[in-house]
Write an enzyme that holds these catalytic residues in place. Sequence first.
Site, PDB file in Angstrom:
ATOM      1  CD  GLU A  16      -2.375   1.255   0.315  1.00 17.97           C
ATOM      2  OE1 GLU A  16      -3.557   0.521  -0.031  1.00 17.97           O
ATOM      3  OE2 GLU A  16      -2.380   2.491   0.237  1.00 17.97           O
ATOM      4  CB  THR A  62     -11.334   4.699  -1.070  1.00 17.63           C
ATOM      5  OG1 THR A  62     -10.421   4.769  -2.075  1.00 17.63           O
ATOM      6  CG2 THR A  62     -12.708   5.423  -1.312  1.00 17.63           C
ATOM      7  CE1 TYR A  88     -10.086  -1.083   8.310  1.00 17.00           C
ATOM      8  CE2 TYR A  88      -9.228  -2.374   5.415  1.00 17.00           C
ATOM      9  CZ  TYR A  88     -10.044  -1.476   7.099  1.00 17.00           C
ATOM     10  OH  TYR A  88     -11.390  -2.046   6.589  1.00 17.00           O
ATOM     11  CB  ALA A  90       3.816  -2.562  -5.408  1.00 16.70           C
ATOM     12  NE  ARG A 135     -23.006  15.477 -17.026  1.00 20.28           N
ATOM     13  CZ  ARG A 135     -21.547  14.535 -17.646  1.00 20.28           C
ATOM     14  NH1 ARG A 135     -21.196  14.836 -17.726  1.00 20.28           N
ATOM     15  NH2 ARG A 135     -21.464  13.302 -17.168  1.00 20.28           N
ATOM     16  CG  HIS A 180     -48.673   0.522  14.972  1.00 22.05           C
ATOM     17  ND1 HIS A 180     -48.627   1.707  13.823  1.00 22.05           N
ATOM     18  CD2 HIS A 180     -49.408   1.296  15.541  1.00 22.05           C
ATOM     19  CE1 HIS A 180     -49.932   2.694  13.934  1.00 22.05           C
ATOM     20  NE2 HIS A 180     -49.881   2.564  15.072  1.00 22.05           N
TER      21      HIS A 180
HETATM   22  P1  NDP Z   1     -21.079   9.596 -10.001  1.00 19.99           P
HETATM   23  O1  NDP Z   1     -21.381   9.110 -11.166  1.00 19.99           O
HETATM   24  O2  NDP Z   1     -22.397   9.072  -8.558  1.00 19.99           O
HETATM   25  O3  NDP Z   1     -21.973  11.515 -10.209  1.00 19.99           O
HETATM   26  C1  NDP Z   1     -21.346  12.498 -10.699  1.00 19.99           C
HETATM   27  C2  NDP Z   1     -22.326  13.325 -11.310  1.00 19.99           C
HETATM   28  O4  NDP Z   1     -20.940  14.407 -11.909  1.00 19.99           O
HETATM   29  C3  NDP Z   1     -23.403  13.024 -11.997  1.00 19.99           C
HETATM   30  O5  NDP Z   1     -24.545  14.175 -11.427  1.00 19.99           O
HETATM   31  C4  NDP Z   1     -22.685  13.352 -13.233  1.00 19.99           C
HETATM   32  O6  NDP Z   1     -23.744  14.183 -14.668  1.00 19.99           O
HETATM   33  C5  NDP Z   1     -21.279  14.917 -13.007  1.00 19.99           C
HETATM   34  N1  NDP Z   1     -20.680  14.595 -13.513  1.00 19.99           N
HETATM   35  C6  NDP Z   1     -20.074  14.058 -14.752  1.00 19.99           C
HETATM   36  N2  NDP Z   1     -18.619  14.758 -15.339  1.00 19.99           N
HETATM   37  C7  NDP Z   1     -19.058  16.101 -15.274  1.00 19.99           C
HETATM   38  C8  NDP Z   1     -19.083  17.345 -16.142  1.00 19.99           C
HETATM   39  N3  NDP Z   1     -18.017  17.170 -16.969  1.00 19.99           N
HETATM   40  N4  NDP Z   1     -19.597  18.497 -15.449  1.00 19.99           N
HETATM   41  C9  NDP Z   1     -19.999  18.487 -14.665  1.00 19.99           C
HETATM   42  N5  NDP Z   1     -20.863  17.587 -14.376  1.00 19.99           N
HETATM   43  C10 NDP Z   1     -20.080  16.006 -14.792  1.00 19.99           C
HETATM   44  O7  NDP Z   1     -19.754   9.933  -9.200  1.00 19.99           O
HETATM   45  P2  NDP Z   1     -19.907  10.395  -8.142  1.00 19.99           P
HETATM   46  O8  NDP Z   1     -18.157  11.087  -7.599  1.00 19.99           O
HETATM   47  O9  NDP Z   1     -20.614  11.057  -7.141  1.00 19.99           O
HETATM   48  O10 NDP Z   1     -19.044   9.060  -6.724  1.00 19.99           O
HETATM   49  C11 NDP Z   1     -19.096   7.912  -7.770  1.00 19.99           C
HETATM   50  C12 NDP Z   1     -18.899   6.461  -6.809  1.00 19.99           C
HETATM   51  O11 NDP Z   1     -18.300   7.001  -5.915  1.00 19.99           O
HETATM   52  C13 NDP Z   1     -20.569   6.355  -7.168  1.00 19.99           C
HETATM   53  O12 NDP Z   1     -20.776   5.760  -7.999  1.00 19.99           O
HETATM   54  C14 NDP Z   1     -20.568   5.837  -6.527  1.00 19.99           C
HETATM   55  O13 NDP Z   1     -20.291   4.235  -6.413  1.00 19.99           O
HETATM   56  C15 NDP Z   1     -20.339   5.887  -5.607  1.00 19.99           C
HETATM   57  N6  NDP Z   1     -19.898   6.017  -3.639  1.00 19.99           N
HETATM   58  C16 NDP Z   1     -20.991   5.689  -3.189  1.00 19.99           C
HETATM   59  C17 NDP Z   1     -21.313   6.000  -2.143  1.00 19.99           C
HETATM   60  C18 NDP Z   1     -22.838   5.578  -0.800  1.00 19.99           C
HETATM   61  O14 NDP Z   1     -22.658   4.577  -1.505  1.00 19.99           O
HETATM   62  N7  NDP Z   1     -23.068   6.257  -0.135  1.00 19.99           N
HETATM   63  C19 NDP Z   1     -20.609   7.902  -1.705  1.00 19.99           C
HETATM   64  C20 NDP Z   1     -20.078   8.081  -2.555  1.00 19.99           C
HETATM   65  C21 NDP Z   1     -19.622   7.683  -3.427  1.00 19.99           C
HETATM   66  P3  NDP Z   1     -24.657  12.964 -14.952  1.00 19.99           P
HETATM   67  O15 NDP Z   1     -25.280  12.747 -14.200  1.00 19.99           O
HETATM   68  O16 NDP Z   1     -25.419  14.161 -15.960  1.00 19.99           O
HETATM   69  O17 NDP Z   1     -23.941  12.441 -15.801  1.00 19.99           O
END
Ligand code: NDP
Length: 496
Positions: free
Chosen positions: A35, A42, A99, A115, A199, A479
């Site tokens: 690591e 993360t 860990y 690595a 967006r 309930h």
């Molecule tokens: P997501 O894919 O969930 O969301 C990304 C967001 O960024 C979307 O709204 C997307 O828009 C927008 N986007 C992407 N590119 C651009 C751009 N160039 N300009 C403007 N907007 C943009 O990613 P996250 O970063 O939020 O999370 C990553 C992953 O991490 C998730 O998929 C999830 O699996 C995991 N995660 C899980 C959590 C949980 O379980 N509670 C908590 C945090 C993360 P559009 O919708 O239009 O594509």
Amino acid sequence: MSDFDYDLFVIGGGSGGVRAARTAAATGARVALAEESRLGGTCVIRGCVPKKIMVFASGFHREVENARGFGWDAQIKGFDWTGFRGNLHDELDRLEGVYRKMLDASDVEIFDARARLTGPHEVTMADGTAVSAKHILVATGGSPVRPDMAQADLGLVSNDMFLLDRLPETLLIVGGGYIGCEFACIMAGLGVKVTMYLRGGQILNGFDDECRGLVAEMMRDHGIDIHSGTTIMDMDRADAGEHLPTGGQSDAAMGAPRMERPEPHPQPDLADNPKSGTRAHAGCPIWVKATNGREQVFDHVLFATGRRPNTADLGLEDVGIELGRKGKVKVDAYSQTSVPSVYAIGDVTDRVQLTPVAIRDAMAFTRTVFLGEDCPVDHELVPSAVFTQPELGTVGMTEEQARDDREIVVYCASFRPMRTAFIDRPDRTLMKLVVCKETRVVMGAHLVSENAGEMIQLIGIAVKNGLTKEQFDATCAVHPTAAEELVTMSQPVRAG
Ligand code: NDP
């Protein structure tokens, strides 16, 4: 005795890598793990764990308001970010130690080093130490990405949010996925004026439409200023030119909870955060010009625009491993790459980016490779929750997905939860079951509610096991709870 130094070498000490190392070692295999940063990855160091602790911290302001409604003479004063952040990092240090102890106790040899693969059976550490292994597991996770635009490195990414020296007054969040929405609610709860640029037309793309709508409405009620169909055209340090300092926020956010703040002190120097790539901007707010014509100045801009697999400079392509879109490692159902001795699990494969999925990938890997079982990964019907306020819990198909697949009926309950209705808060709960018209199997469950994350874990068992709506209904209600609605929705609201 094999000719290799190890039976398994794991690259990456996050949730998936550590689980694979421990479970493989428990079968008697000789295991090592490298690591480059901190054990825990993360989830523990810059994701789920610190995020959830911040969710807890951000809820107290509203809880104290609620307490007043219930007759308590309760008050809350300023939030001590510095004190909180210290405690947070103490907790992360403790977890990292746990860990390390777990790996030590499992007889996994730890290399605190970066690595790279230097052969199908060879890994070389940053100091030049090379070792051989019968199997190599790539579990290097992913990293947040910024949009491809000039000056994007002036913006923060999620990794930076746990390291801020002080809370900003104003924050622009770009992106409305999990991370954008969760940080919007956290920061608004801590008293920060939050603006969001989406967006697309709505937050939380891919989730059930009605749930997305309700969460967005509740976020706006909490003072978050959400702009759909909006992106950044240009950004710069506010002191870099003739930029107009418009003061950060529109009227829509003026209802945000405001709190006493400590005296301002210098902005963070985030350049020392090796995991973010953020350019230091020493106390300087950011000027932003948006596609809606607005020019505003924010203390910080957070890019929550998705994540990319960590595969750069790992030597993967040099040994013949096929990479896919965004650099993900291509694997089969057993997490095996195009080089038979090398496997990959978790976010680096960009399948389902969730900690529990990486952990299950790890266990499927161990069972297949070290226990000789036929154990492909199972990514079907994975429950998950977005820790917004209120939370969104989901498992299975959304109404929109199911409608495209077959004929369905939809059961829905929308109501004011007892706890906050009593004090006349506008909070609402939504519960929804998507049911196959022919078989009556519940294909999807979607909740917007306080504690939806806890509820969806349990409903996930029923949905994963293919229970029908009638089997849900045969379960007696508890309930008074909010969750009782899930077994008492008698009439569908629509078919499709
Ligand atoms: P997501 O894919 O969930 O969301 C990304 C967001 O960024 C979307 O709204 C997307 O828009 C927008 N986007 C992407 N590119 C651009 C751009 N160039 N300009 C403007 N907007 C943009 O990613 P996250 O970063 O939020 O999370 C990553 C992953 O991490 C998730 O998929 C999830 O699996 C995991 N995660 C899980 C959590 C949980 O379980 N509670 C908590 C945090 C993360 P559009 O919708 O239009 O594509």
